[in-house]
Design a protein around this motif. Sequence first.
Motif, short mmCIF file in Angstrom:
data_model
loop_
_atom_site.label_atom_id
_atom_site.label_comp_id
_atom_site.label_asym_id
_atom_site.label_seq_id
_atom_site.Cartn_x
_atom_site.Cartn_y
_atom_site.Cartn_z
N TYR A 141 11.37 3.88 -5.92
CA TYR A 141 11.82 5.17 -5.39
C TYR A 141 11.94 6.24 -6.46
O TYR A 141 11.41 7.34 -6.32
N LEU A 142 12.64 5.88 -7.53
CA LEU A 142 12.85 6.86 -8.58
C LEU A 142 11.51 7.34 -9.12
O LEU A 142 11.26 8.55 -9.26
N TRP A 143 10.62 6.38 -9.38
CA TRP A 143 9.35 6.76 -10.02
C TRP A 143 8.41 7.43 -9.05
O TRP A 143 7.55 8.22 -9.46
N LEU A 144 8.58 7.15 -7.76
CA LEU A 144 7.81 7.90 -6.77
C LEU A 144 8.16 9.38 -6.86
O LEU A 144 7.29 10.25 -6.94
N PHE A 145 9.47 9.65 -6.90
CA PHE A 145 9.89 11.04 -7.01
C PHE A 145 9.42 11.65 -8.32
O PHE A 145 8.86 12.75 -8.34
N VAL A 146 9.61 10.92 -9.42
CA VAL A 146 9.23 11.47 -10.72
C VAL A 146 7.73 11.75 -10.78
O VAL A 146 7.29 12.82 -11.20
N SER A 147 6.93 10.77 -10.30
CA SER A 147 5.49 10.96 -10.41
C SER A 147 5.02 12.12 -9.53
O SER A 147 4.16 12.90 -9.93
N LEU A 148 5.62 12.24 -8.34
CA LEU A 148 5.22 13.36 -7.49
C LEU A 148 5.67 14.69 -8.09
O LEU A 148 4.92 15.67 -8.09
N ILE B 192 0.82 -1.21 0.00
CA ILE B 192 0.00 0.00 0.00
C ILE B 192 0.85 1.26 0.00
O ILE B 192 0.31 2.37 -0.06
N ALA B 193 2.18 1.12 0.05
CA ALA B 193 3.04 2.31 0.14
C ALA B 193 2.78 3.35 -0.95
O ALA B 193 2.65 4.54 -0.63
N PRO B 194 2.69 2.96 -2.24
CA PRO B 194 2.49 4.00 -3.26
C PRO B 194 1.23 4.82 -2.99
O PRO B 194 1.26 6.06 -3.05
N GLY B 195 0.15 4.12 -2.67
CA GLY B 195 -1.11 4.82 -2.43
C GLY B 195 -1.02 5.74 -1.22
O GLY B 195 -1.45 6.90 -1.27
N ARG C 80 2.95 0.48 -10.80
CA ARG C 80 3.44 -0.27 -11.95
C ARG C 80 4.95 -0.39 -11.94
O ARG C 80 5.50 -1.42 -12.33
N ALA C 81 5.62 0.67 -11.47
CA ALA C 81 7.08 0.61 -11.43
C ALA C 81 7.51 -0.49 -10.46
O ALA C 81 8.45 -1.25 -10.74
N VAL C 82 6.81 -0.60 -9.34
CA VAL C 82 7.14 -1.64 -8.36
C VAL C 82 6.93 -3.03 -8.96
O VAL C 82 7.73 -3.94 -8.76
N ASP C 83 5.85 -3.17 -9.76
CA ASP C 83 5.57 -4.47 -10.36
C ASP C 83 6.34 -4.70 -11.64
O ASP C 83 6.09 -5.68 -12.34
N ALA C 84 7.23 -3.77 -11.99
CA ALA C 84 8.03 -3.87 -13.22
C ALA C 84 7.15 -3.98 -14.46
O ALA C 84 7.40 -4.78 -15.35
#
Lengths: 242, 218, 61
Positions: free
Chosen positions: B124-131, B47-50, B180-184
């Motif tokens: 991590y990378l995509w969390l930053f990019v998406s935010l 649930i971390a991304p959400g 999706r990034a987490v699930d590759a």
Amino acid sequence: MSIWEYANPARFMRFSRTVLPWVSAAAALLILVGLIWGFFFTPDDFRQGSTVKIIYLHVPSATMAINIWVMMLVTSMIWVVRRHHVSVLAAKAAAPIGATMTLIALATGAIWGQPMWGTYWEWDPRLTAFLILFLFYLGYMALWAAIEDPDVAADLTSILCLVGSVFAVISRYAINFWNQGLHQGASLSLDQEENVSDVFWQPLVLSLVGFGFLFLTLVLLRTRTEIRARRLAALKQRERVS
Amino acid sequence: MWALLIRDLTLAVRAGGGFGLSLAFFLIVVVLVPFGVGPQSDVLARIAPGILWVGALLACLLSLDRVFHLDFEDGSLDLLATSPLPLEGVVVIKALAHWLTTGLPLALIAPALAVLLNLPGPGYLWLFVSLALGTPALSMIGAFGAGLTVGLKRGGLLLSLLVLPLYVPTLIFGAEIVRRAVDAQAIGTPLAMLAGLTLAAWACLPFATAAAIRINLR
Amino acid sequence: MPDLGKYAVEVLSAYAVSLSLLALLIGTTLHRSRSVRRALKQVEARRDDQKPAADKATKDA
């Protein structure tokens, strides 16, 4: 005869007074016939059993919930472009009706979903979109209630309605994307064309038209009330000044 | 325009501007979630991304009333409205200042907080990019809500009610990227949608916001 | 009463919820319509009592 004539509140009041009895009678008749026919005189569906009878409430209210928002958008824009006072009051009058219709659609859908899908609530795109629509109705009504000056309130709610409509459409597609992305193939579709046969179709149409007339009745009545309320506020203000 | 941006940034960073508050709020939300759902790291990772996106969204929401409200109260919004700068430009600058003081810091600390929630490596990378890509849309949509409610005395709660439904698409696409990034999986589509949403919001909403402010100042 | 089979509870509760929501909507609409109309009548009557002459002039205008 054009809608511009009814920008004059007095003329609108006269017109709506003559029309109201007919419209309300049509609404009552159609809904009664549609629902009674649907409830008592249609067979059970072979898959859904008697829960198919919920369709006579669910589909009309869901249809109205969306159409009322569209109507509010149109009347709000008429206000923004041409300063048509009755038009924006009609939008204000329509919002609670739309919210109620959305609530009915959600409630009947949930009750139908329990035996059919095994759950009251599924984050199915359609259900989710309706929930969001309900939130939009709430926001719109809250903004009307919060602002004292009627013209400022009319302007701001119209802007909100316009922007909200755009976002509602975006949300609809975003939600589609979101659910398919989450778990593949939500097997539950509410596609009416597939499973409604003629037996169910005729009372459904009656009740659909009946709900339309019911909305018309209520919106005319509420708009009349809004016009009166505004006149009342103006008179009171004049009393205070003098 | 430049001067206005500098002024807003200084006001926000100085004491009383509430610059650190939204970051602290974000931290607290992220810290509270494990207490609510339990310490199992696999559940938290899922649930971390959400959680991170919802937390950032709420932190963003919390600081919205300072976009226009203080200026409205002390009268400087009237001055800005009558200045040669078009009101649409003022709105853009204000939203930009809000993003620089809220959205960007949120995006920067989000990966650090993601450690607390056991976000899997590729996220991590995509969390930053998406935010970083999505919070501008949040700021602009929020500025629209703030513009609508600027004249109200108790606008805060109403502001949340108006703005949160508008945040739905941004939240969906933003959290979807990380998930999706987490699930590759391929992330091209939600990334493009999020970018499109941000650009569309910045292109269209300044006009609606400026119109709302003009009505409120009338 | 038709035989609703095993789904009687669902069907009946769906109808009950919907009809009561509609009744609530219609009820509040009528109630507010009546109260506003009454208040308006009161204010108009008061206005007519207080200054019939001046008011007549504005009405004619």
